[in-house]
Design an enzyme around this catalytic site. Structure first.
Site, PDB file in Angstrom:
ATOM      1  N   HIS A  12       0.837  -1.196   0.000  1.00 62.71           N
ATOM      2  CA  HIS A  12       0.000   0.000   0.000  1.00 62.71           C
ATOM      3  C   HIS A  12       0.871   1.245   0.000  1.00 62.71           C
ATOM      4  O   HIS A  12       1.520   1.569   0.997  1.00 62.71           O
ATOM      5  CB  HIS A  12      -0.891  -0.031   1.246  1.00 62.71           C
ATOM      6  N   GLU A  39       1.486  -0.522  -5.216  1.00 63.55           N
ATOM      7  CA  GLU A  39       0.359   0.355  -5.537  1.00 63.55           C
ATOM      8  C   GLU A  39       0.825   1.737  -5.978  1.00 63.55           C
ATOM      9  O   GLU A  39       1.794   2.277  -5.433  1.00 63.55           O
ATOM     10  CB  GLU A  39      -0.555   0.499  -4.319  1.00 63.55           C
ATOM     11  N   ASP A  41      -1.104   5.487  -6.550  1.00 59.72           N
ATOM     12  CA  ASP A  41      -2.170   6.474  -6.717  1.00 59.72           C
ATOM     13  C   ASP A  41      -1.659   7.482  -7.741  1.00 59.72           C
ATOM     14  O   ASP A  41      -0.513   7.925  -7.650  1.00 59.72           O
ATOM     15  CB  ASP A  41      -2.468   7.186  -5.396  1.00 59.72           C
ATOM     16  N   HIS A  54      -0.716  10.321  -3.424  1.00 56.82           N
ATOM     17  CA  HIS A  54      -2.041   9.926  -2.960  1.00 56.82           C
ATOM     18  C   HIS A  54      -3.050  11.058  -2.950  1.00 56.82           C
ATOM     19  O   HIS A  54      -4.192  10.904  -3.372  1.00 56.82           O
ATOM     20  CB  HIS A  54      -1.969   9.314  -1.562  1.00 56.82           C
ATOM     21  N   GLU A 145      -4.206   3.370  -9.261  1.00 51.02           N
ATOM     22  CA  GLU A 145      -5.534   3.948  -9.016  1.00 51.02           C
ATOM     23  C   GLU A 145      -5.753   5.210  -9.840  1.00 51.02           C
ATOM     24  O   GLU A 145      -4.912   6.117  -9.847  1.00 51.02           O
ATOM     25  CB  GLU A 145      -5.733   4.285  -7.542  1.00 51.02           C
TER      26      GLU A 145
END
Length: 300
Positions: A12, A39, A41, A54, A145
């Site tokens: 994460h 991950e 973002d 993020h 994302e």
């Protein structure tokens, strides 16, 4: 699940329990720890660059207020999309600060306001991951994302298409290439599915207010391969996991933190056990990939 039947471990924002989130050193550490996916973002800069970051605004993670006084919006925040990549390169990334300015969000993590961490572009991060995959012989996947697509559209930037096109340029086209695309916005995921076809592996992120009825999950299965619910949505109510499986959906809950345990759990092991051994989720988002991997190995 991996080929061995264990859940995939998703780092994460990198190994964010140990190094500032979404920094290249944090991603390299997560790769070295053995995470299955890293991950990203993704947000945009004013000159159309894709940033791995993020928040839409810079304040809780950088020294933007000191570097660019007078550049905040009326709400007092400095937004990524208001700064060029060249300007963003001058910022130092630090541990996440609390919104009220009272100090670090996680006080025991990497010391705040130290080090020389920078904001990476998506291309830089993909280069790093693919380079490490080659040099180590161990493949870690990408888990990107589309961050606040509606907000970016309001600012005349098609974030989803730019993200998908960049992934395709780096060879990420089908699930076999080792990637997922996630988003909270169902309309955006449906749009991506319609434009890029059924081979792109999509994950519908869910927050605690999300509809997880059988009908809602069946609808999600029409355009996505899986869901990313909060920990609290999946436990102790086990119904979500069983209903998702009925619809053929993967389940990747978030976020497992050893230093921020949900109410009712005394240890990190106590938190991991029901998700891995009872619910048998397909993957977990965690700030501590090494601890999750150690738990899985210990349990065989």
């Amino acid at each position: 699940m991996t080929g061995s039947g264990r859940p995939v471990v998703i780092a994460h924002r990198g190994a964010s329990g140990y190094l500032p989130e979404h920094t290249l050193p944090g991603k390299a550490l997560a790769h070295g720890m053995g995470a299955d996916f890293l991950e990203q973002d993704v947000v945009a800069s004013s000159d159309g660059q894709l940033l791995v970051f993020h928040d839409l605004h810079l304040d809780q993670l950088t020294d933007v207020g000191r570097q660019f006084p007078g550049r905040a919006r009326p709400d007092g925040r400095h937004y990524c999309i208001d700064f060029s990549l060249q300007e963003l390169r001058t910022l130092t990334v630090t541990e996440r600060q609390r919104g009220d300015g009272s100090g670090p969000r996680f006080p025991a993590r990497f010391p705040a306001n130290t080090g020389s961490f920078r904001i990476p572009t998506l291309e830089e991060e993909l280069d790093l991951i693919q380079g490490l995959n080659r040099s180590t012989g161990r493949r870690a996947g990408v888990y990107a994302e589309i961050k606040a697509p509606g907000w970016h559209t309001e600012h005349r930037f098609g974030l989803g298409d730019r993200l998908l096109e960049t992934l395709r340029a780096f060879g990420y086209r089908t699930a076999a290439d080792g990637f997922f695309v996630q988003c909270f916005c169902a309309a955006e995921l449906r749009r991506v599915r319609a434009r890029y076809g059924g081979d792109v592996p999509l994950i519908q992120l869910l927050d605690d207010a999300g509809d997880v009825s059988r009908e809602a999950l069946a609808a999600i299965a029409g355009y996505a391969q899986g869901i990313g619910p909060t920990i609290g949505m999946a436990w102790p109510d086990r119904g979500l996991v069983s209903r998702a499986r009925e619809s053929g959906l993967l389940i990747h809950p978030y976020t497992f933190r050893a230093d921020d345990l949900p109410e009712g759990f005394r240890t990190f092991t106590e938190l991991l056990t029901p998700f891995i051994e009872l619910l048998e989720v397909d993957g977990l988002f965690t700030d501590f990939p090494d601890l999750v991997i150690a738990h899985i190995r210990q349990r065989g």
